[in-house]
Enzyme design. Sequence first.
Site, PDB file in Angstrom:
ATOM      1  N   ARG A   1      -0.174  12.851  -0.058  1.00  0.00           N
ATOM      2  CA  ARG A   1       1.064  12.409   0.555  1.00  0.00           C
ATOM      3  C   ARG A   1       1.731  11.411  -0.381  1.00  0.00           C
ATOM      4  O   ARG A   1       1.142  10.383  -0.705  1.00  0.00           O
ATOM      5  CB  ARG A   1       0.709  11.758   1.892  1.00  0.00           C
ATOM      6  CG  ARG A   1       1.839  11.710   2.867  1.00  0.00           C
ATOM      7  CD  ARG A   1       1.329  11.290   4.216  1.00  0.00           C
ATOM      8  NE  ARG A   1       1.058   9.872   4.290  1.00  0.00           N
ATOM      9  CZ  ARG A   1       1.165   9.163   5.399  1.00  0.00           C
ATOM     10  NH1 ARG A   1       1.509   9.741   6.534  1.00  0.00           N
ATOM     11  NH2 ARG A   1       0.895   7.881   5.426  1.00  0.00           N
TER      12      ARG A   1
ATOM     13  N   THR B   1       7.848   8.850  -0.119  1.00  0.00           N
ATOM     14  CA  THR B   1       8.528   9.750   0.830  1.00  0.00           C
ATOM     15  C   THR B   1       7.647  10.148   2.014  1.00  0.00           C
ATOM     16  O   THR B   1       8.149  10.651   3.023  1.00  0.00           O
ATOM     17  CB  THR B   1       8.940  11.053   0.126  1.00  0.00           C
ATOM     18  OG1 THR B   1       7.731  11.719  -0.301  1.00  0.00           O
ATOM     19  CG2 THR B   1       9.823  10.783  -1.094  1.00  0.00           C
TER      20      THR B   1
ATOM     21  N   ASP C   1      -6.899   4.198   5.582  1.00  0.00           N
ATOM     22  CA  ASP C   1      -6.759   5.344   4.676  1.00  0.00           C
ATOM     23  C   ASP C   1      -8.095   6.068   4.587  1.00  0.00           C
ATOM     24  O   ASP C   1      -9.058   5.552   4.003  1.00  0.00           O
ATOM     25  CB  ASP C   1      -6.305   4.847   3.295  1.00  0.00           C
ATOM     26  CG  ASP C   1      -5.975   6.008   2.370  1.00  0.00           C
ATOM     27  OD1 ASP C   1      -6.844   6.897   2.195  1.00  0.00           O
ATOM     28  OD2 ASP C   1      -4.858   6.050   1.848  1.00  0.00           O
TER      29      ASP C   1
ATOM     30  N   ASP D   1      -9.627   6.786   1.022  1.00  0.00           N
ATOM     31  CA  ASP D   1     -10.154   5.568   0.389  1.00  0.00           C
ATOM     32  C   ASP D   1     -11.453   5.124   1.047  1.00  0.00           C
ATOM     33  O   ASP D   1     -12.373   4.663   0.371  1.00  0.00           O
ATOM     34  CB  ASP D   1      -9.127   4.430   0.471  1.00  0.00           C
ATOM     35  CG  ASP D   1      -8.020   4.595  -0.565  1.00  0.00           C
ATOM     36  OD1 ASP D   1      -8.221   5.348  -1.542  1.00  0.00           O
ATOM     37  OD2 ASP D   1      -6.951   3.979  -0.385  1.00  0.00           O
TER      38      ASP D   1
END
Length: 207
Positions: free
Chosen positions: A103, A107, A198, A201
Amino acid sequence: MALHIVDHPLVQHKLSLMRKKETSTKKFRELLKEISFFLGYEITRDFKLTYEEIETPLAKMNAPKISGKKVVIAPILRAGLGMVEGLTSLIPSARVGHIGMYRDEETCKPVFYYYKMPAEKSRLVIVTDPMLATGGSACDAITRLKEDGYKNIRLMCLVAAPEGVKAVTEQHPDVDIYLAALDERLNERNYIVPGLGDAGDRIFGTK
Ligand code: PRP
Ligand code: URA
């Protein structure tokens, strides 16, 4: 489309441990594997059975066995990889494809970088990705699979935002979604709240 939220207490307990910010990479990975096993148990619940005659040490019987449902697991890289091991321990003969996309941080739109799937298009595809946020990545991955000829697709995620569920439901009404939790909302950076941060991560220890 059907939305399945797996509310089994073990799944919910393990997910709460994953959400905690102090949970280590090692523990996070283990828990994701364990929950994936349980989600896989639900996703395969409607597999059809056939019967074959076998002999136990005591008698002959007509014993049930799965009637040839062939599966491809298709993780969306990177984070979807964390759900593969739990599924392959449940379905050892499953093939594994890979859908590479990330991603874009500005944006929040998905960017493709890799695609490799087995040739046989009749298989059931289980797309895996722990996070269904805006739904952009999952929708584009499913579109790519359909363009490639796959017709029987299910989506397995850990946590979703309502926006992501809505996007998949509208763009791919034929795809059933399996989740451990439907969270409250997205924040201004399109992260799921309360979520778990995340996922990539946290699985790979890259932050
Ligand atoms: C995360 C996540 C999904 C996507 C969800 O991946 O694993 O693929 O974002 O967001 P969306 O629903 O708004 O598309 P990310 O892009 O962080 O890549 P990574 O798995 O490589 O860390
Ligand atoms: N990707 C993640 O890993 N987490 C989110 O909350 C949203 C997208």
